[in-house]
Scaffold this active site. Structure first.
Site, mmCIF file in Angstrom:
data_model
loop_
_atom_site.group_PDB
_atom_site.id
_atom_site.type_symbol
_atom_site.label_atom_id
_atom_site.label_comp_id
_atom_site.label_asym_id
_atom_site.label_seq_id
_atom_site.Cartn_x
_atom_site.Cartn_y
_atom_site.Cartn_z
ATOM 1 N N LYS A 13 -64.533 11.600 53.956
ATOM 2 C CA LYS A 13 -65.069 10.248 54.166
ATOM 3 C C LYS A 13 -63.950 9.209 54.303
ATOM 4 O O LYS A 13 -63.968 8.391 55.209
ATOM 5 C CB LYS A 13 -65.980 9.833 52.999
ATOM 6 C CG LYS A 13 -67.179 10.722 52.763
ATOM 7 C CD LYS A 13 -68.091 10.161 51.687
ATOM 8 C CE LYS A 13 -67.465 10.094 50.307
ATOM 9 N NZ LYS A 13 -67.161 11.391 49.673
ATOM 10 N N ARG A 88 -74.419 6.049 45.945
ATOM 11 C CA ARG A 88 -74.309 7.426 45.455
ATOM 12 C C ARG A 88 -75.523 7.817 44.627
ATOM 13 O O ARG A 88 -75.560 8.946 44.127
ATOM 14 C CB ARG A 88 -73.050 7.561 44.599
ATOM 15 C CG ARG A 88 -71.858 8.184 45.331
ATOM 16 C CD ARG A 88 -70.712 8.146 44.357
ATOM 17 N NE ARG A 88 -69.668 9.068 44.564
ATOM 18 C CZ ARG A 88 -68.488 8.768 45.094
ATOM 19 N NH1 ARG A 88 -68.259 7.571 45.564
ATOM 20 N NH2 ARG A 88 -67.540 9.678 45.156
ATOM 21 N N ARG A 127 -54.854 17.650 47.999
ATOM 22 C CA ARG A 127 -54.578 16.456 48.821
ATOM 23 C C ARG A 127 -53.684 15.437 48.110
ATOM 24 O O ARG A 127 -53.677 15.333 46.889
ATOM 25 C CB ARG A 127 -55.894 15.808 49.273
ATOM 26 C CG ARG A 127 -56.681 15.125 48.187
ATOM 27 C CD ARG A 127 -58.028 14.642 48.716
ATOM 28 N NE ARG A 127 -58.798 14.031 47.648
ATOM 29 C CZ ARG A 127 -60.040 13.574 47.796
ATOM 30 N NH1 ARG A 127 -60.655 13.670 48.960
ATOM 31 N NH2 ARG A 127 -60.667 13.016 46.779
ATOM 32 N N ARG A 161 -54.349 11.623 43.227
ATOM 33 C CA ARG A 161 -55.333 10.958 42.382
ATOM 34 C C ARG A 161 -55.492 11.700 41.058
ATOM 35 O O ARG A 161 -55.520 12.935 41.036
ATOM 36 C CB ARG A 161 -56.689 10.896 43.096
ATOM 37 C CG ARG A 161 -56.793 9.735 44.050
ATOM 38 C CD ARG A 161 -58.008 9.801 44.891
ATOM 39 N NE ARG A 161 -59.238 10.110 44.154
ATOM 40 C CZ ARG A 161 -60.438 10.121 44.707
ATOM 41 N NH1 ARG A 161 -60.567 9.824 45.990
ATOM 42 N NH2 ARG A 161 -61.499 10.412 44.001
ATOM 43 N N ARG A 172 -67.648 16.433 39.764
ATOM 44 C CA ARG A 172 -67.978 15.489 40.846
ATOM 45 C C ARG A 172 -68.930 16.142 41.847
ATOM 46 O O ARG A 172 -69.817 15.497 42.387
ATOM 47 C CB ARG A 172 -66.685 15.008 41.527
ATOM 48 C CG ARG A 172 -65.942 13.997 40.652
ATOM 49 C CD ARG A 172 -64.477 13.917 40.963
ATOM 50 N NE ARG A 172 -64.170 13.396 42.266
ATOM 51 C CZ ARG A 172 -62.991 13.553 42.877
ATOM 52 N NH1 ARG A 172 -62.021 14.235 42.278
ATOM 53 N NH2 ARG A 172 -62.792 13.056 44.059
HETATM 54 P P1 AMP Z 1 -64.262 8.429 45.371
HETATM 55 O O1 AMP Z 1 -62.936 7.793 45.610
HETATM 56 O O2 AMP Z 1 -65.321 7.924 46.278
HETATM 57 O O3 AMP Z 1 -64.176 9.930 45.322
HETATM 58 O O4 AMP Z 1 -64.707 7.979 43.905
HETATM 59 C C1 AMP Z 1 -63.930 8.313 42.761
HETATM 60 C C2 AMP Z 1 -64.756 8.112 41.500
HETATM 61 O O5 AMP Z 1 -65.159 6.730 41.404
HETATM 62 C C3 AMP Z 1 -66.078 8.891 41.461
HETATM 63 O O6 AMP Z 1 -65.909 10.219 40.984
HETATM 64 C C4 AMP Z 1 -66.893 8.041 40.497
HETATM 65 O O7 AMP Z 1 -66.491 8.238 39.155
HETATM 66 C C5 AMP Z 1 -66.471 6.626 40.887
HETATM 67 N N1 AMP Z 1 -67.341 6.068 41.967
HETATM 68 C C6 AMP Z 1 -66.978 5.703 43.221
HETATM 69 N N2 AMP Z 1 -68.023 5.216 43.909
HETATM 70 C C7 AMP Z 1 -69.080 5.263 43.060
HETATM 71 C C8 AMP Z 1 -70.448 4.928 43.185
HETATM 72 N N3 AMP Z 1 -70.958 4.425 44.330
HETATM 73 N N4 AMP Z 1 -71.253 5.126 42.107
HETATM 74 C C9 AMP Z 1 -70.761 5.597 40.944
HETATM 75 N N5 AMP Z 1 -69.488 5.958 40.762
HETATM 76 C C10 AMP Z 1 -68.639 5.795 41.807
#
Ligand code: AMP
Length: 216
Positions: A13, A88, A127, A161, A172
């Site tokens: 994404k 989400r 990554r 990360r 996740r």
């Molecule tokens: P991402 O960078 O999108 O993989 O997000 C990293 C982490 O941020 C996720 O594993 C969640 O803990 C939190 N996170 C990001 N976006 C959301 C969302 N829309 N709702 C809830 N938690 C989120």
């Protein structure tokens, strides 16, 4: 134009959102990036979010809906935006519907990036990104041309990360299947769901997404 990119962690994404932003100027809104910035800045929201993120759990709907509702009020979102990692949960999706209808905006498309679960753990744990320009790399299938040197800006420092470890990725993925996957029938019913083959090469996925976006 308002677009959502939907898919599990490691689906690509973020990579595709950056490419779309570069090509179309559509601003990328990544709740993950916003939360990481809050964690880094040690804000109150950041301190709360960190615990969820470190455990591979979703941050509360209240926090992310609050962040997004403020962000889309900003001037650079006036012509539209690309949501990467939001919504989400169904609760976040219904909150987004309300936000958009209050601004007389409509959601144009939800692009689902379809990938096999088996590929995701390796994709995510391998990554890393350039600390300077944020270009993405991977330990086995997307190394920089020069060893340890960013192809784009020549920098030699890279970031991984904190949550891209095997244990957290499994949580996740579970969160994706139980809480986020129900958004697929939700958006299918709304008539906005489109799918792309996220197992194809990065360029091919971009091509598939551009073909969808060209219709708007
Ligand atoms: P991402 O960078 O999108 O993989 O997000 C990293 C982490 O941020 C996720 O594993 C969640 O803990 C939190 N996170 C990001 N976006 C959301 C969302 N829309 N709702 C809830 N938690 C989120």
């Amino acid at each position: 134009m308002i677009i959502i990119l939907l898919g599990p962690p490691g689906a690509g994404k973020g990579t595709q959102a950056q490419r779309i932003q570069k090509k179309s100027g559509l601003i990328q809104l990544s709740t993950g990036d916003m939360l990481r910035a809050a964690v880094h800045a040690k804000t109150k929201v950041g301190m709360i979010a960190k615990e969820y993120m470190d455990a591979g759990k979703l941050v509360t709907d209240e926090i992310v809906v609050g962040i997004i509702s403020e962000r889309i009020m900003e001037e650079d979102c006036r012509k539209g935006f690309l949501l990467d990692g939001f919504p989400r949960t169904v609760k976040q999706a219904t909150a987004l519907d309300v936000m958009l209808s209050e601004k007389s905006l409509t959601l144009d498309a939800v692009i689902e990036m379809r990938v096999n679960d088996d590929a995701l753990v390796d994709r995510v744990t391998g990554r890393y990104t350039c600390s300077e320009c944020n270009e993405g790399y991977h330990d086995s299938n997307l190394k920089p041309k020069g060893d340890g040197i960013c192809d784009v800006c020549g920098n030699t420092n890279f970031n991984r990360r904190a949550d891209d470890n095997r244990e957290t990725v499994v949580s996740r993925l579970e969160a994706y299947h139980s809480l986020t996957a129900p958004l697929l029938p939700y958006y299918e019913k709304a008539g906005v769901l489109k799918g792309v083959d996220g197992m194809a090469s990065i360029d091919d996925v971009t091509f598939q997404i551009n073909a969808i976006l060209d219709n708007f």
